[in-house]
Design a protein around this motif. Structure first.
Motif, short mmCIF file in Angstrom:
data_model
loop_
_atom_site.label_atom_id
_atom_site.label_comp_id
_atom_site.label_asym_id
_atom_site.label_seq_id
_atom_site.Cartn_x
_atom_site.Cartn_y
_atom_site.Cartn_z
N MET A 163 7.07 13.68 -1.96
CA MET A 163 6.68 12.92 -0.78
C MET A 163 5.33 13.32 -0.21
SD MET A 163 6.59 13.46 2.79
CE MET A 163 7.95 14.42 3.41
N PRO A 164 4.98 14.64 -0.17
CA PRO A 164 3.67 15.00 0.37
C PRO A 164 2.50 14.37 -0.36
CG PRO A 164 5.09 16.92 0.30
CD PRO A 164 5.80 15.83 -0.44
N ARG A 165 2.69 13.96 -1.58
CA ARG A 165 1.59 13.32 -2.31
C ARG A 165 1.18 12.01 -1.64
NH1 ARG A 165 3.46 11.84 -7.51
NH2 ARG A 165 1.31 11.19 -7.85
N TYR A 166 2.12 11.34 -0.99
CA TYR A 166 1.78 10.12 -0.25
C TYR A 166 0.91 10.48 0.95
CZ TYR A 166 2.37 5.46 1.77
OH TYR A 166 2.14 4.19 2.27
N TYR A 167 1.28 11.56 1.62
CA TYR A 167 0.48 12.06 2.75
C TYR A 167 -0.93 12.43 2.30
CZ TYR A 167 -1.02 15.87 5.93
OH TYR A 167 -1.73 16.71 6.74
N SER A 173 8.54 8.97 6.04
CA SER A 173 8.72 10.41 6.00
C SER A 173 7.38 11.13 5.88
CB SER A 173 9.62 10.80 4.83
OG SER A 173 10.94 10.32 5.01
N ALA A 174 6.47 10.54 5.11
CA ALA A 174 5.13 11.12 4.97
C ALA A 174 4.38 11.11 6.30
CB ALA A 174 4.35 10.36 3.91
N GLU A 175 4.64 10.10 7.11
CA GLU A 175 4.03 10.07 8.45
C GLU A 175 4.57 11.19 9.32
OE1 GLU A 175 4.67 6.17 10.02
OE2 GLU A 175 3.45 5.18 8.47
N GLN A 185 2.81 14.27 8.31
CA GLN A 185 1.45 14.26 8.87
C GLN A 185 1.44 14.83 10.28
OE1 GLN A 185 -0.01 10.31 9.70
NE2 GLN A 185 -2.14 10.94 9.54
N ASP A 234 7.50 6.50 2.80
CA ASP A 234 6.20 6.38 3.45
C ASP A 234 6.30 6.79 4.93
OD1 ASP A 234 7.72 4.12 4.09
OD2 ASP A 234 6.02 2.74 4.00
#
Length: 298
Positions: free
Chosen positions: A147-151, A116-118, A121, A114
């Motif tokens: 991971m980008p799916r969390y973003y 890493s998604a920040e 962003q 999470d």
């Protein structure tokens, strides 16, 4: 199971274990890794023509492409083949480092996903500001495809991203060929994994992170999703766990395009031009051409 696969699986596990063990010894590198959630002040400038912040997207390719490396990868090594492939086709291409552990250089993607998604962003905003584009396209390998799916889902990324292309992504977690099922037999092992390399623990099938990521559906409206998987994947297991369900999803099995393609988890991202041809098709579907074994020469 093919004989080469019997050898490849334990060898891959050995290499991953060795990486975690010896990387701290490389901490003498001059630049220190930032804390979790803090992007590097600047990503590596490559001689391959990518990470060029003066690049302006063309009418033919109006969106910059952001490459998202996998676990243990970094912004350069993961993309020595794909980045030039896309630059040669007229794209403005960028890559970031994310998920660094304090004191562990070079090998990234190990911090909490999470966070890493920040970092992603922040980086996408940086690329959009530099290029003047309204949206970017994301291409990721392994964790970088998931991971980008969390973003997109939780950090407002869907408003800034046109397409996500995942190369061997672990969208629903991995059993690592069943190895994660052994953790309950080793008291404290799972807690140690979560504390020392949370980015690995988050990718386990059934983890709290995976449960949150996939609750309520795999996709968000407005984003085009492509998944490119290989049946020889020894890291994302089963390989079908990478496939997504949704109204705007294109799931591709590499061997359906070229049955003799033996690429496994690492090769499909690092140098498989058949997979790269599918990436190019996903980025420019209006001019897509059939992907075959001959695409290795394209």
């Amino acid at each position: 199971m093919l004989p080469w696969k019997r050898v490849l699986r334990p060898l891959t596990a050995l290499l991953l274990t060795a990486a975690v063990t010896v990387v701290p010894a490389a901490a003498a590198r001059a630049d220190s890794a930032p804390s979790w959630g803090s992007p590097r002040s600047s990503e590596a400038e490559s001689g391959g023509g990518w990470n060029n912040y003066s690049c302006k997207p063309s009418a033919a390719h109006p969106r910059p492409v952001v490459l998202v490396h996998g676990t243990f990868g970094n912004s350069v090594d993961n993309w020595l083949a794909l980045a030039p492939y896309l630059v040669d086709r007229g794209y403005c291409v960028y890559s970031l480092d994310y998920g660094q552990l304090p004191g562990v250089p070079l090998f990234n993607g190990l911090g909490p996903i999470d966070k890493s998604a920040e970092q992603l962003q922040v980086y996408v905003d940086k690329v959009l500001a530099a290029t003047g584009a309204a949206k970017a396209d994301l291409v990721g390998h392994s964790q970088g495809g998931m991971m980008p799916r969390y973003y997109l889902k939780f950090l407002g990324g869907a408003a800034k991203v046109n397409a996500l292309v995942g190369i061997a992504p672990d969208n629903h977690g991995t059993t690592l060929s069943g190895l994660t099922n052994l953790l309950p037999y080793f008291p404290g092992a799972e807690d140690l994994l979560k504390a020392s390399t949370p980015g690995l623990a988050d990718q386990m099938a059934g983890s709290a992170f995976m449960t949150k990521l996939n609750a309520g559906g795999d996709t968000v409206a407005g984003v085009h999703y492509t998944v490119i998987a290989t049946e020889h994947d020894e890291v994302v297991t089963p390989y079908t766990s990478g496939f997504l369900t949704g109204s705007d999803v294109h799931n591709v099995l590499l061997q359906d395009l070229c049955p003799v393609d033996l690429s496994e988890h690492v090769a499909i991202g690092l140098f498989d031009r058949i997979a790269y041809h599918e990436v190019a098709n996903a980025l420019d579907p209006a001019h897509a051409t059939a992907t075959t074994c001959a695409s290795v020469f394209s």
